[in-house]
Enzyme design. Structure first.
Site, PDB file in Angstrom:
ATOM      1  N   LYS A  30       0.835  -1.210   0.000  1.00  0.00           N
ATOM      2  CA  LYS A  30       0.000   0.000   0.000  1.00  0.00           C
ATOM      3  C   LYS A  30       0.870   1.260   0.000  1.00  0.00           C
ATOM      4  CE  LYS A  30      -0.382  -0.325   5.041  1.00  0.00           C
ATOM      5  NZ  LYS A  30      -1.200  -0.810   6.158  1.00  0.00           N
ATOM      6  N   ARG A  34     -11.018  -0.220  13.998  1.00  0.00           N
ATOM      7  CA  ARG A  34     -10.610   0.652  12.897  1.00  0.00           C
ATOM      8  C   ARG A  34     -11.307   0.208  11.631  1.00  0.00           C
ATOM      9  NH1 ARG A  34      -4.455   1.028  10.661  1.00  0.00           N
ATOM     10  NH2 ARG A  34      -5.072  -1.015   9.908  1.00  0.00           N
ATOM     11  N   TYR A  57      17.681  29.192  10.141  1.00  0.00           N
ATOM     12  CA  TYR A  57      16.546  29.866  10.783  1.00  0.00           C
ATOM     13  C   TYR A  57      16.657  29.811  12.296  1.00  0.00           C
ATOM     14  CZ  TYR A  57      13.919  29.875   6.364  1.00  0.00           C
ATOM     15  OH  TYR A  57      13.491  30.082   5.093  1.00  0.00           O
ATOM     16  N   MET A  72      12.869  23.806   4.247  1.00  0.00           N
ATOM     17  CA  MET A  72      12.040  23.072   3.285  1.00  0.00           C
ATOM     18  C   MET A  72      12.882  22.281   2.288  1.00  0.00           C
ATOM     19  SD  MET A  72       9.130  24.477   0.678  1.00  0.00           S
ATOM     20  CE  MET A  72       8.190  25.319   1.933  1.00  0.00           C
TER      21      MET A  72
END
Ligand SMILES: *Cc1c(COP(=O)(O)O)cnc(C)c1O
Length: 344
Positions: free
Chosen positions: A33, A128, A242, A290
């Site tokens: 999957k 589930r 950052y 990113m």
């Protein structure tokens, strides 16, 4: 070339399947999957089919269609989400087997594809997916008469061998299925490792095939190499990235490397991981952005052209631990930007 490279070792994948298969006396399927756990459902399924896998599992019918295209006719492809509204054409066209999860799915299947094979998914306590015990009691005589391809359920805590939930679900699954003639399946990777009482007629590992825990004996399947774009010298006290989250405490060389959280190197990883130049670890410093990460390469004799972040030295589970997640999420979030290569 400035994109990071993902190399998928199909021999290691096949060898992980053989190793899991050797742990049981029963048939071993493969769960492919989410695009083969992010590694490419086509090449992954093909390699496994060549290795002898005759049963595949996917999450949704669309994934099943892609796997069928890759492997051709023959092997079974089962769909965990079952028979959803609008699935009938895909199920028929690609010869996919829905795992029926609810009485409405059974009705839908009987109406749309009465002669088409199906399997049954039972809820043994995870709450589930799957038929609840009461619904199964009603449906069982009708379903059983139609020879379901498989009757399966899923364990909630199989990665914790001593968890009492394992025995509880085993008992419930037995109570729900004892006496049935259809093949039964309860074990994914974790259940396969729990021992023979969990194996029934079919095991269906996923993550272990791809080199992830809880299969501690897995061979690593994925290598990730990151190109170095720039290397710069920093003086003591200069900061990186950052938020100024890292400062040089010695004269340092910092490599800026082309991959970031958009490539599945989760921002939450923060520090605490390395990249590798050969066997030499080079720590990731500063925040992951990113498209870029920054690496302290001061201890290397020369500037590297590329650095490896995922391989035998540092596994998907090491990255997962640093990010506060699991190997499954690291693999399936390796985005589209990588160039991909397969080693056969
Ligand atoms: C994903 C999944 C599997 C495979 O689980 P792994 O832990 O990756 O081995 C098996 N069965 C079901 C129902 C699943 O959702």
């Amino acid at each position: 070339m400035s994109t990071a490279r993902l190399t998928i070792n199909l021999q290691a994948l096949a060898s992980n399947w053989r190793a899991l298969d050797a742990k049981t006396d029963v048939e071993t399927a493969a769960v492919v999957k989410a695009d083969g756990y992010g590694l490419g459902a086509g090449p992954v399924s093909n390699a496994l089919a060549e290795e002898g896998v005759r049963k595949f599992f996917v999450a949704v019918a669309e994934e099943g269609a892609a796997v069928r295209q890759a492997i051709g006719p023959g092997p079974q492809i089962c769909v965990f989400s079952g028979h959803m509204e609008g699935d009938a054409d895909l199920l028929r066209a690609h010869d996919l087997i829905p795992l029926i999860n609810a009485p409405q799915q059974f009705q839908r299947h009987m109406q749309a594809l009465p002669d088409h094979p199906f399997g049954i998914q039972l809820d043994s306590g995870m709450n589930r997916l799957g038929l609840e015990p009461a619904d199964w009691t009603d449906l069982r005589p009708k379903a059983e008469a139609l020879n379901p391809v498989v009757v399966m359920s899923h364990l909630a805590c199989a990665d914790e061998p001593d968890h009492p939930m394992n025995q509880q679900q085993l008992k419930t699954f037995r109570e729900m299925t004892d006496g049935i003639t259809a093949p039964r399946s309860l074990a994914a990777t974790g259940g396969t490792l729990l021992g023979p009482e969990f194996h029934f007629e079919l095991c269906r590992p996923g993550i272990g095939l791809y080199g992830g825990m809880p299969f501690a004996g897995a061979r690593p399947v994925v290598t990730v190499d990151l190109p170095v774009i720039q290397v710069r010298a920093l003086e003591v006290g200069e900061t990186v990235g950052y938020g100024n989250s890292w400062a040089a405490r010695r004269p340092s060389r910092i490599a800026t490397v082309a991959a970031g959280y958009a490539d599945g190197l989760h921002r939450a990883i923060g520090g605490g991981i390395d990249t590798f130049a050969g066997d030499q670890p080079c720590p990731v410093v500063g925040r992951i952005s990113m498209d870029l990460i920054t690496v302290d390469v001061t201890d290397l004799p020369e500037d590297p052209e590329r650095l490896r972040i995922l391989n035998g030295h540092q596994t998907v589970d090491d990255l997962a631990e640093a990010a506060g997640t699991i190997g499954y999420e690291i693999l399936t979030s390796m985005g589209r930007r990588y160039s991909r290569g397969y080693v056969e």
